[in-house]
Design an enzyme around this catalytic site. Structure first.
Site, PDB file in Angstrom:
ATOM      1  N   GLU A 229      66.540  34.301  54.036  1.00 14.86           N
ATOM      2  CA  GLU A 229      67.920  34.533  54.463  1.00 14.86           C
ATOM      3  C   GLU A 229      67.978  34.761  55.969  1.00 14.86           C
ATOM      4  O   GLU A 229      68.054  35.910  56.439  1.00 14.86           O
ATOM      5  CB  GLU A 229      68.539  35.723  53.716  1.00 14.86           C
ATOM      6  CG  GLU A 229      68.814  35.429  52.244  1.00 14.86           C
ATOM      7  CD  GLU A 229      69.540  36.573  51.541  1.00 14.86           C
ATOM      8  OE1 GLU A 229      69.665  37.674  52.131  1.00 14.86           O
ATOM      9  OE2 GLU A 229      69.975  36.360  50.389  1.00 14.86           O
TER      10      GLU A 229
ATOM     11  N   GLU B 249      68.957  31.972  45.030  1.00 17.90           N
ATOM     12  CA  GLU B 249      69.194  33.383  44.716  1.00 17.90           C
ATOM     13  C   GLU B 249      70.677  33.599  44.467  1.00 17.90           C
ATOM     14  O   GLU B 249      71.528  33.132  45.236  1.00 17.90           O
ATOM     15  CB  GLU B 249      68.723  34.273  45.870  1.00 17.90           C
ATOM     16  CG  GLU B 249      68.876  35.777  45.612  1.00 17.90           C
ATOM     17  CD  GLU B 249      68.355  36.607  46.772  1.00 17.90           C
ATOM     18  OE1 GLU B 249      67.265  36.269  47.301  1.00 17.90           O
ATOM     19  OE2 GLU B 249      69.027  37.574  47.173  1.00 17.90           O
TER      20      GLU B 249
END
Length: 485
Positions: free
Chosen positions: A312, A406
């Site tokens: 991320e 995710e």
């Protein structure tokens, strides 16, 4: 009579000085040897029993734990002795690798059995010299046993590692997700199997393996593959936050082990370089090159590995240009050793395609990563990420290859109330556009996003719904929906 510590050390040193050669009778055709080398490790973490154990800390499970510093040892001074591993189901066995401690076998047999009582020899020798015996064999069964009949020392039998390689019986085209699909590749905007068919993978992400490795064991992964019917396990290795940077060797080996465990169960494995804080992937570029070089070298003959190179990326200074430059430096490192596996590239603002920073997918569409067989990642948490995120994902999937590596049914913290209505809207879109997805997370963390109730790990139970939180029941049901492979 028990050896003194000094005597044992001297014996081990002598044994380690021996040449690492296969015993006589281990030869095979080049083609057969190549196949044996390519088959996955199927014994690691499996149930194992033995005829005896010398002492506490030397139990038979130590020989299949993937740790070359731990070992099984039998009682001393008695023949025969044996160690047996249960592969969980019938397998075609192509290779057995024995890493002997100083207390080795001069004469032994390697045997397979369908039921643990009727045994067939697949290898035998009377002139074993210890060290490492790497055996190409041909046999089938659920159980594999090493049966020692003559000790090479006055002591007992001891193995640092007993490794069995092979494939579940049934052949390509059926059974597990990997058997059905083989080597994946990106074709156009979709993920496709080795026959060019567009597919959707569904599965679970681990929590950070520095905190919740106890939730990733033989029983839990058996349940994930067999009861949950998951296609993919995401192996989440944090870099900071007490993760990789604190002990690169430990965490790299832990990832190796989990790849093998996923492989043995026929699941795909996403190797997640879980950079989060700091959010600039360039901060960890050197570490990433070291890590992915070893992973790609070790597992390049497997068909089930995918590489997620930046979890991320986040922060005001972390523009798409920075992430793209990172990808251009790291992808060739992987491709040098593994030219075939899909590589998953994180996107800006916590892998939101830039939405969490007020941008959208056009920055990637207008300036894509210059590499083939890649996909871009998108993460969402349904209670936090509404229409703007959903619409961006829908548009982006028509212009970019997307993999949702995710997501959660609750807030972006992984906690709080579940929004199953919004979650289902996302899953309906992902099904419509054939976008693969992985849910966060397969652990017993106290937060609502962890599927198991606190205290479930490491002993379970993991199958069924008795130890699942509300989100766990919901996501298990959707993973179990029949695939159209």
């Amino acid at each position: 009579m028990r050896r003194s510590a000094a005597a044992r050390i001297l014996t081990i040193v002598a044994a380690l000085a021996l040449p690492l050669v296969a015993p006589s009778g281990a030869g095979a055709t080049t083609a057969t040897a190549r196949q044996a080398a390519a088959d996955p490790l199927v014994s690691q973490g499996r149930a194992v029993t033995a005829s005896s154990t010398e002492a506490a800390g030397l139990e038979p499970g130590k020989a299949v734990d993937g740790n070359p510093a731990t070992r099984w040892a039998s009682a001393e001074g008695a023949d025969p002795q044996w160690i047996r591993v249960d592969l969980g189901s019938a397998h075609n066995v192509s290779r057995v690798r024995l890493n002997w401690e100083a207390a080795h076998a001069t004469a032994y047999r390697v045997q397979t059995s369908p039921d643990g009582s009727t045994w067939t020899d697949v290898h035998s020798t009377t002139n074993g010299d210890g060290a490492i015996d790497d055996l190409t064999v041909s046999g089938a069964g659920r159980y594999v046993r090493v049966y020692g009949t003559q000790r090479g020392t006055p002591y007992g039998y001891s193995l640092w590692e007993l490794e069995v390689y092979g494939t579940p019986t049934g052949g390509v085209g059926g059974g597990t997700p990997v058997q059905a699909n083989g080597q994946l590749r990106v074709c156009g905007l979709k993920l496709c199997n080795e026959n060019g068919k567009q597919i959707q993978l569904r599965g679970m992400s681990s929590h950070g393996i520095q905190w919740y490795s106890q939730c990733l064991n033989t029983a839990s992964l058996d349940a994930l593959a067999g009861d949950w019917k998951a296609d993919v396990l995401r192996i989440s290795m944090y870099i900071q936050e007490d993760g990789y940077e604190t002990n690169p060797r430990l965490f790299t080996d832990r990832v190796h082990s989990l790849i093998e465990m996923a492989t043995a169960r026929g699941m795909y494995a996403i190797v997640d370089w879980h950079m989060l804080d700091p959010g600039d992937p360039m901060y960890n570029l050197g570490r990433a090159k070291t890590f992915f070089t070893e992973i790609a070298q070790r597992h390049n003959n497997k068909k089930n590995v995918l590489y997620e190179i930046a979890n991320e990326p986040n922060g005001d200074a972390v523009t798409w240009s920075v992430i793209r430059d990172y990808a251009h430096q790291l992808i060739p490192v992987i491709r040098q050793h593994d030219p075939d596996a899909p590589i998953l590239v994180g996107t800006r603002a916590w892998s939101s395609l830039g939405v969490s920073a007020g941008a959208d997918e056009t920055e990637i569409v207008n300036n894509p990563v210059n590499a083939a067989n890649i996909m871009y990642t998108f993460h969402f948490y349904a209670a936090s990420h509404g229409t703007a995120y959903l619409n961006t994902l829908s548009r982006a999937a028509d212009r970019l290859p997307i993999f949702v590596t995710e997501f959660g049914t609750q807030s972006a913290s992984g906690d709080g109330a579940n929004n199953f209505t919004r979650s289902q809207q996302y899953l309906d879109l992902l099904a419509q556009k054939k976008i693969s997805w992985v849910n966060w997370n397969f652990s017993d963390d106290f937060r609502t996003g962890a599927v198991f109730t606190t205290g479930t790990c490491p002993n379970g139970s993991f199958a069924g719904t008795s130890r699942l939180k509300e989100a766990g029941v919901w996501i298990r049901d959707r993973i179990r929906t029949a695939d159209d492979f």
